[in-house]
Structures are given as structure tokens and as C-alpha cells.
Design an enzyme around this catalytic site. Sequence first.
Site, PDB file in Angstrom:
ATOM      1  N   PHE A  34       0.860  -1.096   0.092  1.00 29.88           N
ATOM      2  CA  PHE A  34      -0.101  -0.097   0.043  1.00 29.88           C
ATOM      3  C   PHE A  34       0.903   1.460   0.068  1.00 29.88           C
ATOM      4  O   PHE A  34       0.861   2.164   1.002  1.00 29.88           O
ATOM      5  CB  PHE A  34      -0.930   0.061   1.050  1.00 29.88           C
ATOM      6  N   VAL A  70       1.870   3.707  -5.566  1.00 32.31           N
ATOM      7  CA  VAL A  70       1.248   3.204  -6.688  1.00 32.31           C
ATOM      8  C   VAL A  70      -0.084   2.457  -6.314  1.00 32.31           C
ATOM      9  O   VAL A  70      -1.103   2.661  -6.279  1.00 32.31           O
ATOM     10  CB  VAL A  70       2.088   2.614  -7.448  1.00 32.31           C
ATOM     11  N   LYS A  87      13.893  -0.685 -17.748  1.00 37.33           N
ATOM     12  CA  LYS A  87      12.700  -0.345 -18.737  1.00 37.33           C
ATOM     13  C   LYS A  87      13.174  -0.829 -20.159  1.00 37.33           C
ATOM     14  O   LYS A  87      12.155  -1.413 -20.943  1.00 37.33           O
ATOM     15  CB  LYS A  87      12.234   1.269 -18.553  1.00 37.33           C
ATOM     16  N   GLU A 102      15.259  10.091  -5.371  1.00 35.62           N
ATOM     17  CA  GLU A 102      15.290   9.732  -3.830  1.00 35.62           C
ATOM     18  C   GLU A 102      16.508  10.181  -3.055  1.00 35.62           C
ATOM     19  O   GLU A 102      17.358  10.954  -3.911  1.00 35.62           O
ATOM     20  CB  GLU A 102      15.297   8.345  -4.106  1.00 35.62           C
ATOM     21  N   GLU A 129       1.884  -3.298 -17.754  1.00 35.62           N
ATOM     22  CA  GLU A 129       1.812  -2.175 -18.681  1.00 35.62           C
ATOM     23  C   GLU A 129       2.410  -1.066 -17.696  1.00 35.62           C
ATOM     24  O   GLU A 129       3.077  -0.157 -18.252  1.00 35.62           O
ATOM     25  CB  GLU A 129       0.377  -1.679 -19.053  1.00 35.62           C
ATOM     26  N   VAL A 141       6.654   0.432 -17.349  1.00 40.12           N
ATOM     27  CA  VAL A 141       7.327   1.205 -18.420  1.00 40.12           C
ATOM     28  C   VAL A 141       6.642   2.394 -18.439  1.00 40.12           C
ATOM     29  O   VAL A 141       5.234   2.350 -18.984  1.00 40.12           O
ATOM     30  CB  VAL A 141       7.907   0.495 -19.546  1.00 40.12           C
ATOM     31  N   ILE A 154       1.628   5.746 -19.527  1.00 44.21           N
ATOM     32  CA  ILE A 154       1.728   5.828 -21.038  1.00 44.21           C
ATOM     33  C   ILE A 154       1.443   4.475 -21.603  1.00 44.21           C
ATOM     34  O   ILE A 154       2.047   3.416 -20.993  1.00 44.21           O
ATOM     35  CB  ILE A 154       3.108   6.373 -21.447  1.00 44.21           C
ATOM     36  N   GLY A 174       5.106   4.958 -16.817  1.00 45.78           N
ATOM     37  CA  GLY A 174       4.143   5.198 -15.888  1.00 45.78           C
ATOM     38  C   GLY A 174       2.717   4.695 -16.522  1.00 45.78           C
ATOM     39  O   GLY A 174       2.360   3.590 -16.867  1.00 45.78           O
TER      40      GLY A 174
END
Lengths: 401, 401
Positions: free
Chosen positions: B8, B11, B199, B184, B123, B126, B130, B128
Site C-alpha cells: 500500500f 502506486v 525499462k 530519492e 503495462e 514502463v 503511457i 508510468g
Amino acid sequence: MKIAILGFGIVGSGVAELLTGNTEQISLAADQQVELKYILDIQSFPDSPFADKFVQDFSTIEQDRSVRAVVETIGGVGAAYDFTKRALLAGKSVITSNKELVASHGYELLTLAKEQNVNYLFEASVGGGIPIIRPICQCLSANEISEVCGILNGTTNFMLTEMVRKNVSFDAALADAQARGYAEADPAADIDGDDACRKICILGSLSFGRHIDPEQVPADGIRNVTLQDVAYARSASKKIKLLARAMRLPDGRVAAYVSPHLIPKMSILSNVEDVFNGIVVKGNAIGDVMFYGPGAGKFPTASAVVADVIDCAKHLDARKHMVWNEGGPDTFADPAAIPSRWYVRTPAGGERCFYPLPLVLLTYPGSDPTESAFLTEPISQTDLAPMLEQAGAYCAFRILD
Amino acid sequence: MKIAILGFGIVGSGVAELLTGNTEQISLAADQQVELKYILDIQSFPDSPFADKFVQDFSTIEQDRSVRAVVETIGGVGAAYDFTKRALLAGKSVITSNKELVASHGYELLTLAKEQNVNYLFEASVGGGIPIIRPICQCLSANEISEVCGILNGTTNFMLTEMVRKNVSFDAALADAQARGYAEADPAADIDGDDACRKICILGSLSFGRHIDPEQVPADGIRNVTLQDVAYARSASKKIKLLARAMRLPDGRVAAYVSPHLIPKMSILSNVEDVFNGIVVKGNAIGDVMFYGPGAGKFPTASAVVADVIDCAKHLDARKHMVWNEGGPDTFADPAAIPSRWYVRTPAGGERCFYPLPLVLLTYPGSDPTESAFLTEPISQTDLAPMLEQAGAYCAFRILD
């Protein structure tokens, strides 16, 4: 799976060549062989490698139960409409690149396909080979879409690019587009915005779930764009692009229109040049995404048709979820009521007619002293119209912010 | 369909919120209700609107046969790997945003999903939100893909955009990215190219059908990019962007790498700025297409996860066609052997070490006289290396033509 192609023109012949050229790739993706059984055309092509596949009577295809899918690349709303209905009624899926037919009869044909439990697929009808129909239906399905906005006509985008890059007039750019085969002898459908209008109707219908008819959508083309406008736009770090837009208003109604816009040079649509298309979709979860690629051409368009054929092969006994509801005047808002900033060009002194609307005057080295050009603060087209009339304005284009 | 979310975090909580916020849209697209039954997390969230859904033992989810799909948003290759395998073995589909896991164990997990006749969908791993994985698999399935090339890391793209726009140093741009939460505290995975590397491995594996392991792919980050390089690039009408590329060579082998490139200001990737991503795919039928959008972020990424959940709901008893084969050293070519033009910066006079390679010298107002900078004609990295060494070069970046 056996298929038939209706119409052996540029796209239809591209589909036939792609099916035979990329066979391995296509069989792998479709999990089966895709066999081209018939090609319907009025002409015969005795020297074509596909010569043995030609038929001239649609009934041959209609009555052959082994043909599960039909590719319609005839175009227009005459024979294409008739054959599409007959194919669907005969239980065959139909795949098309025919934007005019989908834009005007999409609701009816999708409904018929649903009743027959077959598919009506039209990825190639918008943006040539650019994946856009399926991404809107599937990849963005978690989103409520608020707007679709794009450069949907490659011919006019090529002309505007030439005007900016080479400083050639509209007429010279048109002649160049015709010489290269991008524009037809009668270029009206491109330069008056009708082609872009059909495409935005398809994207809007799909995004907002109600049929939008091209008759409802005001379309301005690029006939009014001059080299002065190009230069004034450049002085404001903008480019002129023909945009087609469909948006959902807060009250749930949809507004759509096609017209030239000034767009910022920093925007992602600004580098969509030449015959390329770019389509921005705004979703409430994803924000802005853009799809870019060649908006027309034999193999790009055929690539989209064949992707639909493959999808069809993989879903032979399952209908794809793609449908929209009936439209109507109550679902549609007049885009003239939507405010935006504007670029306006008038005879010198015309800016006085816009008081008290705040303006930014534009000039460039060598600009014509008998003219004024300026950017306005946001105002609706309805409210702007009397000012334009009073000033004897030459043109007024929306600004994309 | 009932689902569970594992992890949690940003995302995972976005997925939960999107599922409950866009319910109507999602049910319509999925042809059924999608019900969030469990959320697995080590922490408890007593004040969350989802408080009653939390569990701490994965077995609860594993043994609940009503849960048909699991969303893995844990990240990394520890618990995420273990739970993914157990979920697949329990006959549940798995949807993930975990690029590290897909890049390193994609072949194994896709194979396991195939054996179990369930789906492993990624999906969101890579770009986000898109749409890129599904377009490659489906929309471009009629094409043989020759190259995938893109800006795949939003943090470094934000930093490079700041360096160009605001003329701030690498260190200042990094500090700004950290202050905004884009980078980060330990930014190594972004700025050293590891994130982009994972990616491009996923996109390359998918496009070329063989597993590409991140260990095989050389990745250079942007630590070496200075404001001088930005200024020299500008003098040549180019921008510096961190590109990840995977290409199929004529002999069928695949080469991939991540490194800074000089790209032309006119190219469509050039206006991909800030935290946005842009991915160009080259197909033999379609030519170049580009997919653009926010490459990260809570709701964009959640949007892609939920699109996969919807797809999964619509294909509950049918596996999606998505798989690639085992990789290996024989399928992989050394990118150092691939020629390209290069941008090189050396101590003054360093250009002499490159004779007889044709060069174009660069200068800009105020450029440092103790340095030389130039563009080379095409040459492989292998052949360039001794010249760079002899000249004591500060940096050498490929040019995207």
C-alpha cells in the site's frame, strides 16, 4: 482465419502485401494462419501476384462461410456502407480504414456488429498507423477522458510546416503538397478541415460514449492562414497548427471543432511536423498523453488494418468491447461559447474595437504598418464576433494554452 | 471480479483510490464490478477508508479462491518475486508496476503464467501511465520492430531540462529534483541509468521476443553532463537527453544500452521535457511512432495498473498473448561495435588525436579556451576509445541522427 479485402487501392493493396510479407510475425501474433482468400475490385489486376484472388461480385464473399472477416478499404459511404452492413449481417467481422463511414454511421454499424456478435474495428480510420483507437478503449479505460486534441490531417500539417520552414505562401505550399502526392487534385477535404473533422468525430464518440456527427462539428480549414500570420506567431514563440478538438464540458455535454490554432513552441504538439499526426488525450488519472506517428500512407495505414485483423483472429468468437451510444443535439454544446485566448489580425488600429479586452500587440521586423496583430485575453467566439466585425478583422485563431 | 493489492505505497494506494473513484467508468469497461477485497501490507492503516481490507499474511489471499487477480505494487525482487510466483501458482493473474522484477525475471514469470493459463501484465512497469506495452504487443503486431528508443527516466529528464532552461549545474538540478520529491535521497538508480536500463530491457524483450537481462546492458547515466556540454549542444541546435535504446541488428542479434545523447532540437523527442517520458518505436510497416506522457506519479501509474485489471477482468478465462523466449549471450551484440556520430569534449587541442576522422568544431560565446569540443563522423565506440584516451577526453556522447 480466411479474410477478404474489399477495394484494391493504396491501403487495400498495402494490406495484401503486408499479410504476405510479414507472414511469420503475423501468424505468431494471431496464433494462427491468416489467409487472404478474396479481393473484391471493379478492376482486374492480371499482373498482380494476387491475380487469382480477385472477384467482382460481393455475393461470392458474402456467401462464403469460411470468410470470417472482411477488410473494407473502399472508402466513402456508398458501396462501402452497403457491403459493410451485408458483411456484418452475414456474421463476418469488418475491419476498415474508412473514416467517413465510421464518422457518419459508426453508431449504427457498431450496434449492428454487437447484435450479430461480431466486430467492427477501425484503428486505421484515425492517425493512419498510429495506435490510438485501442489505447483510448483499453489502455486509458481507467480514466475519465476530458479532452482529445490533435493534428489529424497530414496534408495541411505538411503545408503549414513548409510555410514556416521555407517561408512559402499557402498556394505554393499547396502546389508542393500536390506535386508530392500528399494532396489530391481537389484538396478541399483536407484544407477545409473536413478530413480532420471526421477523425475528431470518431475519437470524440469513442472517448465520450455518444455519437458525434460531422454535421454537428464546425470545421475551419487553413485557407485563411497567411505568411504574415506565420511571422506574427513566430514573434510570440508560437506555431500555427490545424487542431481538431473534442472536449467534455463540466455539464457533461461535448463540444468539438476544427480550426487553426497558435500553439507554444515548447508544447509537445509543436514538433509534430510534415505529414505526421500527433494526438493528445487528457485523462483524469493519467494527465496528458500523446500519440505520434505517420498519419497516412500505404504501409502505416495497412499496419493498423492488419493489427485489427490479428485482433479479430484472436477474438473470433468473442466480441471486442467497443461501442458508443446514439448522439443527438442535447448532448452537444456550441463551441463558440467556449472561451480561449485569440490571435487576431486586423487593419491598422483595429485593436481599438476590442476595448476593454486586454491585448498584447505583436510586431516583427518588416511587419506591415497597415495592419495590427495582437493576442487577446480569454473570450468566447460569440463575444469576440462583433468586435471582429467592427474591426474588419482578417482572421482570428484560437491560442492553445 | 475480486482482487487484492500487495503493498500500500504510492502506486498501491493510487490503485485503491482509482478503483473506488472511477467505479462507473471501470465497471463499464470491464463489463463487471471489480471489487477490492484485500490489501496486503506490513503496516496497518487504521484511518484509511480501506482499513477493513488490510491483511498481513499473504496466505489469506493465496487461499481465497474468489480472488482472481493480484496487483503487486511492492517493488524489488524479494517479497514481490515470492508472492508473484505463489499467486501465479495459485491460478491468479498478476498485474504489476515492478520494473525491476519484470526486467530480471520476466521470462520465468511469463512462462509460469502461461503454464497456469493466467496472465502476468505489466503495462505500468514502463512509462508510468503511457500506453506502451499493449501498443507494442497488439497495435504494432503487424510490424517487425527494428528499434525502441526513448526517454524512460523522468527524474534525469527533469534535471537535464533544468540545466538547459535555467542554466543550473548538475548538483543544483539534483538538489531541486530531490526537493520536489522526484529523486530519492539515494538517487543512484535514476542518475546512473539503472532505472532506464530495466525499462529498456522490458521493451526490448517484448519487441524482439528474447529476454534481455539488465546485466547485459551497459548503462551510463548523466553524472558526466556539465553546463559546458549543454552550451556546446545548444550551439549545434541540439539538446542532451538520456536515451535508452534497443535495436535489432541485421544479423538478428539485439543490442541495447543507456547513455546521454545529443538529439536535434527539431526531433520529436526534443520537446519531451521535465518529468515526461517519450518512447519511439520503429516498425517496418509503420515507420516511427512515439508515445508520450507522464513517466511516473501515483495516478498515472495507477491508471496503467487499473487498465491491466480491466483487461484481466475481460479475459478471465483466456490468457493474453504476451510472452518472450529465453535470452542468452548468443542473442546479444555489444553496442560498443555500433557506429554513430559523437560529441566529444577534450582539453584544448585534443581534436588532433582523432585524425583522420572528420570533425566539426563547436564554440559558443564565452566557451572555455582551455577546452575543445566537436562532433565526429560515424565511428564505433570501440574504435573511438583509444582516441578519447589519447586526448584525455572529458566526455563523449552519441548523437541521435
